[in-house]
Scaffold this active site. Structure first.
Site, PDB file in Angstrom:
ATOM      1  N   MET A   1       0.631  -1.149   0.157  1.00  0.00           N
ATOM      2  CA  MET A   1      -0.044   0.008   0.067  1.00  0.00           C
ATOM      3  C   MET A   1       0.872   1.224  -0.035  1.00  0.00           C
ATOM      4  O   MET A   1       0.285   2.481   0.390  1.00  0.00           O
ATOM      5  CB  MET A   1      -1.150   0.009   1.123  1.00  0.00           C
TER       6      MET A   1
ATOM      7  N   LEU B   1       6.788   3.141   1.478  1.00  0.00           N
ATOM      8  CA  LEU B   1       7.640   1.947   1.391  1.00  0.00           C
ATOM      9  C   LEU B   1       8.752   2.267   2.477  1.00  0.00           C
ATOM     10  O   LEU B   1       9.217   3.244   2.571  1.00  0.00           O
ATOM     11  CB  LEU B   1       8.136   1.838  -0.058  1.00  0.00           C
TER      12      LEU B   1
ATOM     13  N   GLY C   1      11.568  -2.753   5.127  1.00  0.00           N
ATOM     14  CA  GLY C   1      10.738  -3.977   5.235  1.00  0.00           C
ATOM     15  C   GLY C   1      10.336  -4.420   4.007  1.00  0.00           C
ATOM     16  O   GLY C   1      10.373  -5.627   3.466  1.00  0.00           O
ATOM     17  N   HIS C   2       9.598  -3.338   3.298  1.00  0.00           N
ATOM     18  CA  HIS C   2       9.119  -3.639   1.955  1.00  0.00           C
ATOM     19  C   HIS C   2      10.218  -4.029   0.700  1.00  0.00           C
ATOM     20  O   HIS C   2       9.867  -5.093   0.047  1.00  0.00           O
ATOM     21  CB  HIS C   2       8.317  -2.676   1.311  1.00  0.00           C
TER      22      HIS C   2
ATOM     23  N   GLN D   1     -10.623  -2.346   2.741  1.00  0.00           N
ATOM     24  CA  GLN D   1     -10.112  -3.113   3.894  1.00  0.00           C
ATOM     25  C   GLN D   1      -9.859  -2.097   5.246  1.00  0.00           C
ATOM     26  O   GLN D   1      -9.165  -2.540   6.208  1.00  0.00           O
ATOM     27  CB  GLN D   1      -8.568  -3.875   3.821  1.00  0.00           C
TER      28      GLN D   1
ATOM     29  N   GLN E   1       6.089 -11.374   7.740  1.00  0.00           N
ATOM     30  CA  GLN E   1       5.571 -11.821   8.905  1.00  0.00           C
ATOM     31  C   GLN E   1       4.842 -10.932   9.696  1.00  0.00           C
ATOM     32  O   GLN E   1       3.971 -11.414  10.615  1.00  0.00           O
ATOM     33  CB  GLN E   1       6.600 -12.675   9.649  1.00  0.00           C
ATOM     34  N   LYS E   2       5.045  -9.705   9.720  1.00  0.00           N
ATOM     35  CA  LYS E   2       4.605  -8.662  10.608  1.00  0.00           C
ATOM     36  C   LYS E   2       2.969  -8.577  10.660  1.00  0.00           C
ATOM     37  O   LYS E   2       2.411  -8.552  11.372  1.00  0.00           O
ATOM     38  CB  LYS E   2       4.966  -7.145  10.355  1.00  0.00           C
TER      39      LYS E   2
ATOM     40  N   GLN F   1      -2.741 -11.749   8.353  1.00  0.00           N
ATOM     41  CA  GLN F   1      -3.187 -11.532   6.873  1.00  0.00           C
ATOM     42  C   GLN F   1      -2.386 -12.476   5.870  1.00  0.00           C
ATOM     43  O   GLN F   1      -2.794 -12.963   5.140  1.00  0.00           O
ATOM     44  CB  GLN F   1      -2.510  -9.961   6.682  1.00  0.00           C
TER      45      GLN F   1
END
Length: 287
Positions: free
Chosen positions: A30, A33, A36-37, A61, A150-151, A155
């Site tokens: 989304m 960034l 992590g992205h 969402q 994993q965060k 989801q």
């Protein structure tokens, strides 16, 4: 890097990629960034010939319209980061492109118990919106592998169920949570924290570590989870949950007996200065 805003143009390009027998890795985001992205982009590059990233802030969402309105938009910076990371393709669609039928729908997915606990409990309708947009994106991209962090533990499990529901051949790859040097889980929402709040937010990770230590000693980790919630409250957080659960047949369940060899996770959601933060840690096993 190629940039596409229309799904039909992207599909034509990806058809040529597939005709060349090249594998496609996909990282849906989304935007806003962070490292992590970008770690997901790097993971996808190691396992695929072509990597595509999408940036789309999905309105369906967000169960809180104000949260949607406040979500950080940093498109120019995002494009630069993706270019620097040697991303092959960026898909940057509009709401109208992704939802030509409109935002309301009667279509639902049976995600079972995952919609009744943790995020499913506190964000009703959230996972239906997640399922709907990821289903659409997968239909457009048709990747070989899908990369998520994993965060967003729950989801990831929802998408794993979606792949089964839709009979998709796509392989889901769950990558480790990336953390700041302090231990704070990297998140686009961190950008909305004040410097003081960002420093305080590290307490979430510290409480997770305490629970992990109690679990590894075979001690009272459920009591440790309750203490973690109390400790966060004392530090100015508003916890929604601090729960230890087992992963059983794709569902998360509260522990009511010794976990045996099941995967065990602890998950946290807490508000700090009006920002909702989530994190988790695997205590035993793997996703």
């Amino acid at each position: 890097m190629y940039l596409f805003k229309r799904s039909n143009d992207l599909k034509k390009h990806l058809d040529l990629v597939r005709k060349s027998n090249k594998s496609i890795g996909f990282v849906p985001t989304m935007g806003a960034l962070h490292s992590g992205h970008l770690s997901l982009i790097q993971a996808a590059k190691k396992e695929n010939d072509v990597v595509i990233c999408s940036i789309f802030v999905n309105p369906t969402q967000f169960n809180d319209p104000k949260d949607f309105e406040k979500y950080p938009i940093t498109i120019e910076e995002d494009i630069k980061k993706l270019n620097d990371a040697s991303t092959d393709i960026l898909f940057l669609p509009s709401v109208e492109e992704m939802y030509p039928e409109g935002l309301s729908t009667n279509e639902t997915y049976d995600f079972g118990e995952l919609e009744t606990i943790l995020e499913g409990k506190f964000r009703p309708g959230h996972f239906q919106g997640v399922g709907r947009i990821v289903h659409k994106l997968l239909d457009i991209v048709q990747p070989h592998k899908l990369f998520m962090g994993q965060k967003d533990l729950q989801q990831c499990l929802i998408i794993r169920k979606l792949l089964i529901i839709t009979n998709s051949p796509v392989e889901l790859v769950v990558c480790p949570t990336m953390r700041e040097p302090s231990g704070l889980a990297m998140s686009s929402r961190n950008e909305r924290l004040s410097p003081a709040a960002r420093k305080k937010a590290v307490a979430i990770y510290q409480e997770l570590e305490k629970i992990q230590q109690e679990f590894s000693k075979g001690l009272y980790f459920l009591e440790a989870a309750r203490e973690a919630a109390d400790n966060l409250k004392k530090q100015g957080f508003e916890p929604e949950y601090v729960d230890v659960l087992i992963l059983d047949s794709g569902d998360l369940r509260h522990i009511s007996e010794p976990p045996g060899n099941n995967t065990v996770v602890v998950a946290v959601a807490a508000w700090l200065d009006g920002i909702r933060l989530i994190d988790n840690m695997i205590l035993q096993g793997a996703l």
